[in-house]
Design an enzyme around this catalytic site. Structure first.
Site, PDB file in Angstrom:
ATOM      1  N   HIS A 159       0.871  -1.184   0.000  1.00 17.54           N
ATOM      2  CA  HIS A 159       0.000   0.000   0.000  1.00 17.54           C
ATOM      3  C   HIS A 159       0.903   1.227   0.000  1.00 17.54           C
ATOM      4  O   HIS A 159       1.727   1.409   0.892  1.00 17.54           O
ATOM      5  CB  HIS A 159      -0.916   0.023   1.222  1.00 17.54           C
ATOM      6  CG  HIS A 159      -1.894   1.168   1.190  1.00 17.54           C
ATOM      7  ND1 HIS A 159      -3.182   1.036   0.714  1.00 17.54           N
ATOM      8  CD2 HIS A 159      -1.753   2.482   1.549  1.00 17.54           C
ATOM      9  CE1 HIS A 159      -3.797   2.208   0.786  1.00 17.54           C
ATOM     10  NE2 HIS A 159      -2.957   3.100   1.289  1.00 17.54           N
ATOM     11  N   CYS A 160       0.727   2.077  -1.008  1.00 17.00           N
ATOM     12  CA  CYS A 160       1.569   3.268  -1.155  1.00 17.00           C
ATOM     13  C   CYS A 160       0.765   4.511  -0.798  1.00 17.00           C
ATOM     14  O   CYS A 160      -0.197   4.848  -1.500  1.00 17.00           O
ATOM     15  CB  CYS A 160       2.100   3.368  -2.581  1.00 17.00           C
ATOM     16  SG  CYS A 160       3.143   4.821  -2.858  1.00 17.00           S
ATOM     17  N   PRO A 161       1.120   5.227   0.263  1.00 16.57           N
ATOM     18  CA  PRO A 161       0.368   6.441   0.619  1.00 16.57           C
ATOM     19  C   PRO A 161       0.511   7.554  -0.405  1.00 16.57           C
ATOM     20  O   PRO A 161      -0.374   8.402  -0.519  1.00 16.57           O
ATOM     21  CB  PRO A 161       0.978   6.846   1.975  1.00 16.57           C
ATOM     22  CG  PRO A 161       2.343   6.235   1.982  1.00 16.57           C
ATOM     23  CD  PRO A 161       2.217   4.959   1.213  1.00 16.57           C
TER      24      PRO A 161
END
EC number: 2.3.1.225
Length: 308
Positions: A159-161
């Protein structure tokens, strides 16, 4: 689906839902076609702030390159060529960012672990499947649950913010393009900064920019720092993504040292499965497959994503 040893470590054994369970699956049992027809958006405050910061930093870089370095230049073709190249890279980078952020990464429908759905699978005797206890879905092979998206994601890498989304089966190609175009635009900005410093040192600082010398120096130094940070981060991410694709192994699977129970697609086969079709310039195009959808905000109960 066959039982696999690595699945036992991240999936708890829970009984399938029955008709008497209180889980409301009516709001999340939409078909795959309906899911594909929606724009995906995660309502995560940290991710939205990071996504906005990404856009602002790219816009800042475009401002400095265009108004501080290129427009004041006396070389017309130097300004035109570099302006077109940098702005094209910026547009492609931001377009790839949008496609990554607004594309369903491969979410498994929530609450599909029902008796009716199980009967429709027509399982063979002794066949084992797993249910995610967090989103109450039948968990496909290589799917992992994201605590931020609150969904199980097929072939979830991480998961990439910065893109406010998971990188998974359906949007990995756009994330790869995003990191590539940001890295290229960062290199281009650093080269232009170096040439601008040389030009200003050799000539008059008051003539090499429309801004005052102190403001020009501050803007260029900040752009250099931004370019170095962006290039380092995106170049590393681009390399790890290409390595993962060529080895058909997600970052989560690598960190967990999961033994592959699937038939691996190595090198070009893996690249073709992610980017679609044989090698071509279409691989570099973030607009492939894009189509306008009817915008109708429908916040889903108990979910962090918006259906659009």
């Amino acid at each position: 689906m066959p039982s696999s040893g690595h699945r036992l470590r991240d999936v708890e054994h829970h009984p399938l839902l029955t008709d008497n369970d209180n889980y409301d699956s009516s709001s999340s049992s939409s078909s795959e076609a309906d899911v594909a027809d929606r724009v995906w958006f995660i309502r995560d405050s940290c991710g939205m702030i990071c996504a906005v910061m990404t856009w602002l930093l790219v816009v800042y870089a475009d401002f400095v390159v265009t108004f501080v370095m290129l427009l004041p230049s006396k070389d017309f073709w130097y300004s035109v060529v570099n302006g077109v190249i940098f702005n094209c890279l910026a547009v492609l980078a931001l377009s790839s960012h949008l496609r990554t952020m607004l594309t369903d990464p491969g979410a498994v429908p929530k609450g599909n672990a029902t008796k009716e759905y199980m009967e429709s699978l027509q399982l063979k005797p002794g066949e084992v499947i797993y249910k995610c206890p967090k989103c109450c879905c039948i968990k496909p092979e290589r799917a992992h649950h994201c605590s931020i998206c609150k969904r199980c994601i097929r072939k979830m890498d991480h998961h990439c913010p910065w893109v406010n989304n998971c990188v998974g089966e359906k949007n990995q190609r756009f994330f790869v393009l995003f990191t590539m175009y940001i890295a290229l635009s960062s290199v281009h900005a650093l080269i232009l900064c170096g040439l601008q410093f040389i030009s200003c040192v050799r000539g008059q600082w008051t003539e090499c920019s429309d801004f005052s010398p102190p403001i020009t120096v501050i803007l260029l130094i900040f752009l250099c720092l931004e370019g170095l940070l962006f290039f380092t981060f995106t170049a590393v991410m681009f390399g790890t993504q290409i390595h993962s694709i060529c080895n058909d192994e997600t970052e989560i699977e690598r960190l967990k040292s999961e033994k592959p129970t699937w038939e691996r697609r190595l090198r070009w086969e893996g690249m073709k499965s992610v980017f679609g079709g044989p090698p071509s310039l279409l691989w570099m195009n973030p607009f492939v497959g894009f189509r306008f959808r009817r915008l109708q905000l429908r916040p889903r109960k108990g979910s962090p994503e918006f259906s659009v």
